[in-house]
Design an enzyme around this catalytic site. Structure first.
Site, PDB file in Angstrom:
ATOM      1  N   GLU A 141       9.302   7.921  15.628  1.00  7.86           N
ATOM      2  CA  GLU A 141       9.643   7.424  14.284  1.00  7.86           C
ATOM      3  C   GLU A 141      10.721   8.285  13.630  1.00  7.86           C
ATOM      4  O   GLU A 141      11.621   7.766  12.966  1.00  7.86           O
ATOM      5  CB  GLU A 141       8.383   7.363  13.412  1.00  7.86           C
ATOM      6  N   ASN A 143       0.794  -1.230   0.000  1.00  7.14           N
ATOM      7  CA  ASN A 143       0.000   0.000   0.000  1.00  7.14           C
ATOM      8  C   ASN A 143       0.824   1.276   0.000  1.00  7.14           C
ATOM      9  O   ASN A 143       0.378   2.317   0.476  1.00  7.14           O
ATOM     10  CB  ASN A 143      -0.997  -0.019   1.163  1.00  7.14           C
TER      11      ASN A 143
END
Ligand code: IDP
Ligand code: MG
Length: 145
Positions: free
Chosen positions: A126, A112
């Site tokens: 992150e 995706n």
């Protein structure tokens, strides 16, 4: 002003969609603070997707994320996290709305194209996972005298 961590997944890189996807973010008005082409190793992918450990798709997801190079980006802009998630579209291409990245470029329920942080807390973790502070630029130009 918010920051968010984007991953152009191995399918996006392999399909030659790096420029097409990044262009959307630039045209929307986001600033690119950092950008890097790299291959994720298994332990980094496992850490990044730790919240999905134990789910049926987990090992396939790790295999997918480490199958080829990815592009990592830090974007900055107003409400970056929410706006990027909207631009990405729903998780699976066959469900994502036309006009979104996943809606326009994929049909798959596993490949995706893109990851975007889903909260300010996740974004901070992150960004630090993939970039050192000195790798982040503020976009300003300093002309030498
Ligand atoms: P998100 O990327 O839209 O936030 P999540 O539900 O957090 O979606 O899942 C993280 C990633 O795990 C997805 O982007 C996708 O690559 C993968 N994934 C999630 N659910 C499935 C599934 O049912 N089959 C295969 N892969 C999945
Ligand atoms: Mg998610």
């Amino acid at each position: 002003m918010e920051r968010t961590l984007i991953i152009l997944k191995p399918d996006a890189v392999a399909r030659g969609l790096i420029g097409t996807i990044i262009e959307r973010f630039e045209r929307k008005g986001f600033h690119i603070l950092a950008i890097k082409l790299t291959r994720m190793n298994a332990s980094t992918a496992q850490e990044h997707y730790a919240m999905h450990k134990g789910k049926p798709f987990y090992q396939g997801l790790i295999n997918f994320m480490t199958a080829g190079p990815v592009v990592l980006l830090v974007l900055q802009g107003e409400h970056a996290i929410e706006v990027v998630r909207k631009m990405m579209g729903a998780t699976f291409g066959f469900q994502a709305e036309p006009g979104t990245i996943r809606g326009d470029f994929g049909l798959s329920s596993s490949l995706n194209l893109i990851h975007g942080s889903d909260s300010p807390e996740a974004a901070q973790v992150e960004i630090e996972r993939f970039f050192t502070p000195t790798e982040l630029f503020d976009g300003s130009i300093r002309v030498p005298k």
